[in-house]
Write a protein that holds these residues in place. Structure first.
Motif, PDB file in Angstrom:
ATOM      1  N   GLN B  74       0.823  -1.232  -0.158  1.00 54.82           N
ATOM      2  CA  GLN B  74      -0.381  -0.684  -0.245  1.00 54.82           C
ATOM      3  C   GLN B  74       0.605   1.500   0.382  1.00 54.82           C
ATOM      4  N   VAL B  75       1.394   1.684   0.976  1.00 53.54           N
ATOM      5  CA  VAL B  75       2.560   2.409   0.746  1.00 53.54           C
ATOM      6  C   VAL B  75       3.742   2.799  -0.667  1.00 53.54           C
ATOM      7  N   TYR B  76       3.612   1.707  -0.981  1.00 57.09           N
ATOM      8  CA  TYR B  76       4.602   1.419  -2.284  1.00 57.09           C
ATOM      9  C   TYR B  76       3.365   2.290  -3.467  1.00 57.09           C
ATOM     10  N   ALA B  77       2.607   1.747  -3.235  1.00 56.73           N
ATOM     11  CA  ALA B  77       1.616   2.182  -4.649  1.00 56.73           C
ATOM     12  C   ALA B  77       0.910   3.666  -4.179  1.00 56.73           C
ATOM     13  N   PHE B  78       1.049   4.107  -3.345  1.00 58.35           N
ATOM     14  CA  PHE B  78       0.660   5.877  -2.467  1.00 58.35           C
ATOM     15  C   PHE B  78       2.099   6.111  -2.965  1.00 58.35           C
ATOM     16  N   ARG B  79       3.476   5.565  -2.439  1.00 59.65           N
ATOM     17  CA  ARG B  79       4.414   6.578  -3.302  1.00 59.65           C
ATOM     18  C   ARG B  79       4.363   6.394  -4.088  1.00 59.65           C
ATOM     19  N   GLN B  80       3.793   6.049  -5.388  1.00 62.99           N
ATOM     20  CA  GLN B  80       3.567   6.385  -6.789  1.00 62.99           C
ATOM     21  C   GLN B  80       2.882   7.790  -7.362  1.00 62.99           C
ATOM     22  N   HIS B  81       2.359   8.415  -6.339  1.00 63.75           N
ATOM     23  CA  HIS B  81       1.506   9.727  -6.444  1.00 63.75           C
ATOM     24  C   HIS B  81       1.502  10.675  -5.560  1.00 63.75           C
ATOM     25  N   THR B  82       2.633  10.397  -5.161  1.00 66.11           N
ATOM     26  CA  THR B  82       3.498  11.501  -3.866  1.00 66.11           C
ATOM     27  C   THR B  82       4.766  11.581  -4.154  1.00 66.11           C
ATOM     28  N   ALA B  83       5.253  12.578  -3.953  1.00 67.76           N
ATOM     29  CA  ALA B  83       6.632  13.245  -3.706  1.00 67.76           C
ATOM     30  C   ALA B  83       7.151  13.694  -2.964  1.00 67.76           C
ATOM     31  N   PHE B  84       8.721  13.590  -2.194  1.00 72.83           N
ATOM     32  CA  PHE B  84       9.149  14.430  -1.347  1.00 72.83           C
ATOM     33  C   PHE B  84      10.115  15.532  -1.264  1.00 72.83           C
ATOM     34  N   ILE B  85      10.017  16.325  -1.423  1.00 72.56           N
ATOM     35  CA  ILE B  85      11.433  17.499  -1.284  1.00 72.56           C
ATOM     36  C   ILE B  85      11.690  17.957   0.532  1.00 72.56           C
ATOM     37  N   PHE B  86      13.357  17.161   0.332  1.00 74.54           N
ATOM     38  CA  PHE B  86      13.921  16.432   1.435  1.00 74.54           C
ATOM     39  C   PHE B  86      15.145  18.455   1.918  1.00 74.54           C
ATOM     40  N   GLN B  87      14.960  18.801   3.407  1.00 72.25           N
ATOM     41  CA  GLN B  87      15.602  19.654   3.714  1.00 72.25           C
ATOM     42  C   GLN B  87      17.039  19.672   3.264  1.00 72.25           C
ATOM     43  N   ASN B  88      17.306  18.301   3.782  1.00 71.33           N
ATOM     44  CA  ASN B  88      18.760  18.591   2.848  1.00 71.33           C
ATOM     45  C   ASN B  88      19.406  17.537   1.992  1.00 71.33           C
ATOM     46  N   TYR B  89      18.210  17.632   0.660  1.00 74.73           N
ATOM     47  CA  TYR B  89      17.884  17.204  -0.818  1.00 74.73           C
ATOM     48  C   TYR B  89      17.857  15.948  -0.570  1.00 74.73           C
ATOM     49  N   ASN B  90      18.712  15.420  -0.387  1.00 76.03           N
ATOM     50  CA  ASN B  90      19.471  13.605  -0.258  1.00 76.03           C
ATOM     51  C   ASN B  90      19.127  13.404  -1.565  1.00 76.03           C
ATOM     52  N   LEU B  91      20.169  13.722  -2.688  1.00 77.31           N
ATOM     53  CA  LEU B  91      20.013  13.548  -4.312  1.00 77.31           C
ATOM     54  C   LEU B  91      21.516  12.591  -4.218  1.00 77.31           C
ATOM     55  N   PHE B  92      20.923  11.839  -4.694  1.00 78.69           N
ATOM     56  CA  PHE B  92      21.819   9.928  -4.858  1.00 78.69           C
ATOM     57  C   PHE B  92      22.481  10.420  -5.334  1.00 78.69           C
ATOM     58  N   LYS B  93      23.990  10.607  -4.109  1.00 78.57           N
ATOM     59  CA  LYS B  93      25.601  11.450  -4.718  1.00 78.57           C
ATOM     60  C   LYS B  93      26.384  10.385  -5.492  1.00 78.57           C
ATOM     61  N   ASN B  94      25.756   8.981  -6.431  1.00 72.74           N
ATOM     62  CA  ASN B  94      26.623   8.311  -6.906  1.00 72.74           C
ATOM     63  C   ASN B  94      26.034   8.573  -8.123  1.00 72.74           C
ATOM     64  N   LYS B  95      24.698   9.594  -8.510  1.00 70.26           N
ATOM     65  CA  LYS B  95      24.070   9.537  -9.592  1.00 70.26           C
ATOM     66  C   LYS B  95      24.957  11.029 -10.071  1.00 70.26           C
ATOM     67  N   ASN B  96      24.905  11.072 -11.447  1.00 64.34           N
ATOM     68  CA  ASN B  96      24.552  13.135 -12.041  1.00 64.34           C
ATOM     69  C   ASN B  96      23.470  13.190 -11.660  1.00 64.34           C
ATOM     70  N   ALA B  97      22.947  14.540 -11.765  1.00 58.46           N
ATOM     71  CA  ALA B  97      21.459  15.220 -11.699  1.00 58.46           C
ATOM     72  C   ALA B  97      20.775  14.449 -12.858  1.00 58.46           C
ATOM     73  N   LEU B  98      20.987  14.366 -13.649  1.00 59.91           N
ATOM     74  CA  LEU B  98      20.271  13.300 -15.296  1.00 59.91           C
ATOM     75  C   LEU B  98      19.517  12.502 -14.508  1.00 59.91           C
ATOM     76  N   HIS B  99      20.828  11.718 -14.155  1.00 56.82           N
ATOM     77  CA  HIS B  99      20.463  10.211 -13.633  1.00 56.82           C
ATOM     78  C   HIS B  99      19.983  10.106 -12.499  1.00 56.82           C
ATOM     79  N   ASN B 100      19.521  11.666 -11.420  1.00 54.15           N
ATOM     80  CA  ASN B 100      19.184  11.086 -10.073  1.00 54.15           C
ATOM     81  C   ASN B 100      17.201  11.178 -10.556  1.00 54.15           C
ATOM     82  N   ILE B 101      17.158  11.998 -11.982  1.00 54.30           N
ATOM     83  CA  ILE B 101      15.829  12.224 -11.902  1.00 54.30           C
ATOM     84  C   ILE B 101      14.940  10.739 -12.816  1.00 54.30           C
ATOM     85  N   THR B 102      16.016  10.437 -13.456  1.00 50.51           N
ATOM     86  CA  THR B 102      16.207   9.259 -14.428  1.00 50.51           C
ATOM     87  C   THR B 102      15.891   7.601 -13.636  1.00 50.51           C
TER      88      THR B 102
END
Lengths: 251, 250, 238
Positions: B74-102
């Motif tokens: 249920q949580v997994y399905a819920f997250r398909q409809h929501t997005a979260f922006i973190f205070q400390n960004y939490n970008l994936f450090k091992n991926k570049n900007a484009l791949h963070n999004i893809t």
């Protein structure tokens, strides 16, 4: 000096034996380490306690002692449990078994420390964009943890190379074993030359491992500050974290 | 569209959320204000199931979830409809900007790689960072990282985006560029729930302001109502403290 | 496979008599290594022209070769060296009467010096540059800033690493048996050969080392907690 150099070609062929037990120990040791890691992250306290207890025991045992215990104990153990007779087994078997046991403990701690030091937010963000927990760990956390582990893996490899030389005690004929034999054959007349020649093989190998890992770190860094500075050695942090972060075990 | 009903959450002996109710309509920009320790961040994290509430219900569209006992699926399905922006960004450090999004598109939603990259590039263009698509997070400034984070969220085309103090970790000069992106999102009709200290944003962009203190919703209303004539004394006190300070700087 | 608990117990008790020797071969080299390694580390950090290069080669060699090989080299060269030195200096000495523990301590001292020199170097490098800047701003000049601010911090932060090194050294002393030294391991070898029960002998000895290492680990952890309490961030529980 020429005498020293003349011994090097006599020893080099046995480097293959050295590489053999280093490679096999790494392979089986890592497998054991992963099993122990799974145990350390298990829900049941008993399982965790066993894994941590194992790590502690391995951390506190001299290589020589463990080697003797395996050498004298493994044959009778296998005889009693499985009816298998390994009395005439090659010394390599015992060396690999000993270091597999060692590496299981230390490498599981290295992986655990690296895994724990990855910011939890990385995993959270992965879950929020729709990855499953498994995908999050495999694609985001594990690559970052691998990169953090590189200095410690360098140490582990160098440790294996050097401690493995103790195999000569149980008759292993790797480069140290061969040096020992050559020395006996020449009645210790050229003892210094032989062992200096041996040192001249180990020394560059150690340096090569160091440089190799530094290259790996450069290759895998995310254009970020490297895990260690240019001329800094990897200090043995995994045992330190195991010794001084005991509070982490309860978590 | 999103309804949060009677959420309770305690950490040990401390009750942090004492029964929170929030209604979010489609296109709403709900800003949650309050002193630190009021439970704002915890509430947001409970909505996204990053923390498990002790009790309560979360309704998104037609689906109602038990905030405490929702299953992984249920949580997994819920997250398909929501997005979260973190205070400390939490970008994936091992991926570049484009791949963070893809990453979320390809792995989470099974979008083909080429299509995902197209969407990602469009999102990066929307936040003004097309030239940084090959950069890694550690090469980007805080403001740039957060904008990539927002692009990452936008690319997923969620029903609602949750913002957890998106500008709190940024230098003052960088705050503006992120707020601009958020204002643009609001103008385009994105449903947003924002926890922030940025009063200007709340006043200018919010459609509803919720004031929380001590784990309860003290007051809620339109920005005009809350900022010019708050009903509760606690609200008044908080606003005076915060705005008085910022007014002194201005 | 039979494990005879009574054998283990008796060898254990016998092995305890080797503990003082093991500790001697740990503490003395460690003290020497601290005394030599710290100045070596400072020389390396400051990149003193000739000395630091020599030291770095020394450290590279000692860390790159197995300790057992170093032991062979020392054990087979020191007697001759001492003999030569004494003959030249006119000192009368029976080289064969020298306690082999001297050779063990020499080998371990050299090895440990290299290890600690690197550990101290890492610790010195980790002291925040801002500390020196702040020191200079309040009026402490170069040398005084170094001795009053940098060195204490480096020493404090090395305690975990030093603890690690001591524990490793305790384990390394087990190799002293190759010089016919009757430390804990030496005793185990003798006992094992005498009773032909090697397994129990070595299990007993493994227990001795386990206790020794855990003891020192906890000692250092305690020291670390006491000395560095003010420098760890407070544990905030949510």
């Amino acid at each position: 000096m020429e005498k020293i150099l003349s011994y090097i070609p006599q020893l080099l062929p046995y480097l293959s034996v050295t590489f053999e037990y280093v490679g096999l120990s790494l392979l089986f040791g890592t497998i054991l380490a992963l099993i122990l890691l799974a145990m350390k992250l298990c829900r049941f306290r008993v399982v965790r306690a066993v894994a941590y207890g194992y790590t502690t025991v391995m951390r506190c045992t001299p290589s020589v002692i463990l080697l003797f215990i395996v050498f004298y104990g493994l044959p009778s153990l296998l005889q009693a449990w499985l009816g298998v007779n390994i009395q005439n087994a090659d010394a390599v078997l015992f060396v690999v078994a000993t270091f597999t046991l060692f590496l299981g403990g230390s490498v599981s701690e290295v992986i655990r420390a690296a895994y724990l030091s990855i910011d939890h937010g990385q995993c959270e963000a992965a879950l929020c964009v729709g990855l499953s927990k498994r995908q999050a760990i495999l694609r985001i956390v594990a690559p970052q943890a691998f990169y953090l582990m590189l200095p410690n893996l360098c140490n582990t490899l160098q440790f294996l190379l050097k401690e493995g030389s103790l195999g000569y005690i149980i008759g292993l004929v790797d480069i140290t074993g061969k040096a020992f034999l050559l020395n006996s054959n020449t009645m210790s007349a050229y003892v210094l030359q032989i062992y200096l020649a041996l040192s001249l093989i180990y020394w560059p190998l150690s340096i090569a491992i160091e440089q190799g890992f530094k290259a790996l770190e450069r290759r895998f860094s995310y254009e970020a500050a490297p895990v260690r500075a240019a001329d800094e050695p990897a200090v043995e942090t995994e045992a330190i974290s195991a010794r001084f972060a005991k509070s982490g075990e309860a978590a | 569209m999103l309804q949060v009903k009677d959420i309770h959450k305690s950490f040990g002996d401390t009750e942090v959320l004492k029964g929170i109710d929030i209604d979010v309509e489609k296109g709403d920009v709900v800003v949650i204000l309050g002193p630190s320790g009021s439970g704002k961040t915890t509430l947001l994290r409970c909505i996204e199931f990053l923390e498990r509430a002790d009790a309560g219900r979360i309704v998104l569209g037609d689906t109602e979830l038990d905030a405490h006992a929702a299953t992984k699926a249920q949580v997994y399905a819920f997250r398909q409809h929501t997005a979260f922006i973190f205070q400390n960004y939490n970008l994936f450090k091992n991926k570049n900007a484009l791949h963070n999004i893809t990453e979320g598109l390809v792995v989470g939603r099974k979008v083909p790689k080429a299509e995902a990259e197209r969407i990602a590039r469009a999102a990066l263009a929307d936040v003004g960072l097309s030239d940084k698509e090959a950069s890694y997070p550690l090469q980007l400034s805080g403001g740039e990282q957060q904008r990539v984070g927002i692009a990452r969220a936008m690319a997923l085309k969620p029903d609602v985006i949750l913002f957890d103090e998106p500008t709190s970790a940024l230098d003052p000069e960088r705050v503006g560029e992120v707020l601009e992106v958020m204002k643009k999102l609001a103008r385009n009709g994105t449903t947003m729930v924002v926890v922030t200290h940025e009063m200007g944003f709340a006043r200018d962009v919010a459609t509803k302001v919720v004031f929380m203190e001590g784990g309860v919703v003290v007051e809620e209303g339109t920005p005009e109502k809350i900022f010019t004539d708050p009903a509760e004394p606690r609200t008044k006190e908080f606003l005076q403290r915060v705005i008085g300070r910022t007014a002194a700087i201005a | 496979m039979k494990i005879d608990l009574s054998t283990i117990l008796s060898v254990f008790i016998q092995a305890l008599s080797g503990v003082p020797l093991t500790l001697e071969m740990t503490i003395v080299p460690f003290a020497i290594a601290c005394a030599l390694g710290f100045p070596m580390a400072i020389v390396n950090v400051k990149r003193v022209p000739v000395a630091s290069h020599l030291f770095k080669v020394f450290i590279s060699f000692m860390r790159g070769t197995p300790i057992i090989v170093q032991i062979f080299l020392i054990y087979n060269s020191m007697p001759a060296l001492i003999n030569g030195f004494c003959t030249a200096a006119g000192i009368d000495i029976n080289v064969f009467a020298i306690n082999p523990v001297i050779y063990a301590i020499t080998a371990f001292s050299l090895s440990e010096t290299a290890i600690l020199a690197e550990a101290f170097r890492a610790a010195l490098n980790t002291v925040d540059k801002g500390q020196i800047e702040a020191a200079e701003c309040v009026g402490l000049t170069g040398l005084r800033a170094y001795t009053r601010i940098v060195i204490p911090q480096a020493l404090g932060s090395s305690i975990p690493v030093l603890g690690n090194a001591v524990c490793d050294l305790i384990k390394t002393t087990s190799l002293a048996f190759s010089m016919a030294i009757l430390d804990v391991t030496g005793i185990a070898k003798v006992q094992g050969a005498a009773s032909l029960d090697y397994i129990d002998a070595y299990i007993a000895v493994f227990l001795v080392y386990l206790i020794l290492v855990l003891l020192f680990e906890n000692l250092f952890a305690l020291a670390d907690k006491r000395l560095n309490a003010g420098r760890r961030p407070l544990q905030v529980t949510r």
